[in-house]
Design an enzyme around this catalytic site. Structure first.
Site, PDB file in Angstrom:
ATOM      1  N   ARG A 226      84.847  63.923  39.531  1.00  0.00           N
ATOM      2  CA  ARG A 226      84.854  64.691  38.299  1.00  0.00           C
ATOM      3  C   ARG A 226      86.252  65.236  38.055  1.00  0.00           C
ATOM      4  O   ARG A 226      86.994  65.563  38.988  1.00  0.00           O
ATOM      5  CB  ARG A 226      83.828  65.832  38.361  1.00  0.00           C
ATOM      6  CG  ARG A 226      82.395  65.342  38.136  1.00  0.00           C
ATOM      7  CD  ARG A 226      82.221  64.841  36.718  1.00  0.00           C
ATOM      8  NE  ARG A 226      80.908  64.276  36.416  1.00  0.00           N
ATOM      9  CZ  ARG A 226      80.640  62.971  36.397  1.00  0.00           C
ATOM     10  NH1 ARG A 226      81.586  62.104  36.726  1.00  0.00           N
ATOM     11  NH2 ARG A 226      79.455  62.532  36.053  1.00  0.00           N
ATOM     12  N   HIS A 274      87.812  56.391  32.626  1.00  0.00           N
ATOM     13  CA  HIS A 274      86.462  56.639  33.144  1.00  0.00           C
ATOM     14  C   HIS A 274      85.634  55.346  33.147  1.00  0.00           C
ATOM     15  O   HIS A 274      84.573  55.254  32.523  1.00  0.00           O
ATOM     16  CB  HIS A 274      85.757  57.707  32.309  1.00  0.00           C
ATOM     17  CG  HIS A 274      84.677  58.411  33.090  1.00  0.00           C
ATOM     18  ND1 HIS A 274      84.329  59.722  32.859  1.00  0.00           N
ATOM     19  CD2 HIS A 274      83.858  57.990  34.091  1.00  0.00           C
ATOM     20  CE1 HIS A 274      83.350  60.075  33.673  1.00  0.00           C
ATOM     21  NE2 HIS A 274      83.055  59.029  34.439  1.00  0.00           N
TER      22      HIS A 274
END
Length: 310
Positions: A226, A274
């Site tokens: 994250r 991502h």
């Protein structure tokens, strides 16, 4: 009762694609793609991130199903009422993809491919010895489904692997450590530090200047967990000072990463948008299973502990 599908990431998946995947398994259920007006009949929402308008427009919402693993985009800053339950998808497919992503970047450094590409452009013949796998230590922070699979993948190829988690985990043949006291040793040992921790109160800003200072000057950080695990400015300072060698980042505090962010142009940072774990495979059918379990009052699949954050 209605199941809302609210993805808002067409580059990954459109709502209609998931609707068509779920429809044969929920033939008598309305599958609503997006929401623009109040709907009292919506009891479950399948989302990537939870937007405030969903909570406002679906006052009888009982369950939010994350279409993936990390739930920080649902739990943090959304105003989600405490009575609404949260579930996530758990599958080996994106875990395998994330492990492959981390391995791909490690191999580039092991084989000096960054340097060879620059030498090629300069027409510079510069033979360099690759680094020995058996003498390379990979530290893996986070030993859940994804981290555990990643650690085992590296170990199977002959790397020295040191895994770390908040609570005790055991994997056959792996050096698994846990707790705050064991963390410093992992940071000091790692030639590559693979971060696959969830975003929680305990992990936010986890990799800061103090912990970066413990690492080897030739160490490479790979963050596929994250974005808020690493303090951005502390990472840049560590790279600029030579405290560590490089950072590979697939996740960020703000996504998409703003064009003015210094990560884009930093010579020691590799940015990817991502993409480390992409496909969910048959795990998407758990959305239908959880809808049926919710309606029937049965235990849900992969329910999140909202206090723990995962």
């Amino acid at each position: 009762m209605t199941l809302l599908i609210d993805i808002r990431q067409p580059e990954w998946m459109r709502e209609a694609i998931l609707r068509d995947t779920l429809a044969p398994h929920l033939p008598d259920v309305e599958l609503l793609c997006g929401i623009s007006e109040k709907r009292d009949d919506v009891v479950m929402a399948a989302v990537v991130d939870l937007y405030p308008d969903v909570i406002e427009l679906a006052p009888n919402l009982k369950l939010v199903q994350k279409l993936g693993a990390g739930v920080d985009g649902i739990l943090h800053g959304t105003g989600l009422p405490e009575h609404i339950r949260v579930t996530r998808l758990v599958t080996d497919l994106p875990a395998t993809e994330i492990a492959e992503y981390c391995l791909a970047h490690v191999l580039q450094f092991q084989r000096n491919l960054h340097t060879h590409r620059a030498d090629e452009a300069a027409k510079n013949w510069n033979p360099l010895p690759p680094k020995l796998t058996s003498e390379t230590t990979v530290g893996v922070l986070g030993l859940g489904v994804i981290g555990g699979l990643t650690a085992k993948k590296f170990a199977s190829l002959g790397y020295k692997v040191v895994g770390w988690s908040k609570s005790q985990k055991q994997f056959e043949g792996l050096d698994c450590r846990f707790g705050d006291e064991a963390l410093d040793g992992v940071l000091k040992a790692a030639d590559y530090l693979v971060c696959i921790l969830p975003s929680t109160d305990a992990t936010r800003d986890f990799i800061n200047s103090q912990r970066l200072a413990l690492m080897k000057p030739n160490a490479v950080i790979i963050n596929a967990g994250r974005g808020d695990l690493i303090v951005d400015q502390d990472l840049i300072a560590a790279l600029d000072s030579g405290a560590i060698a490089h950072a590979v980042l697939d996740v960020f505090r703000q996504e998409p990463l703003p064009g003015e962010h210094p990560f884009w142009e930093h010579p020691k940072i590799t940015v990817t948008p991502h993409v480390s774990g992409w496909h969910q495979g048959d795990a998407l059918l758990d959305v239908a299973k959880n809808y049926m379990r919710l309606v029937a009052g049965e235990p849900l699949l992969n329910e999140v502990d909202r206090k723990a954050g995962y």
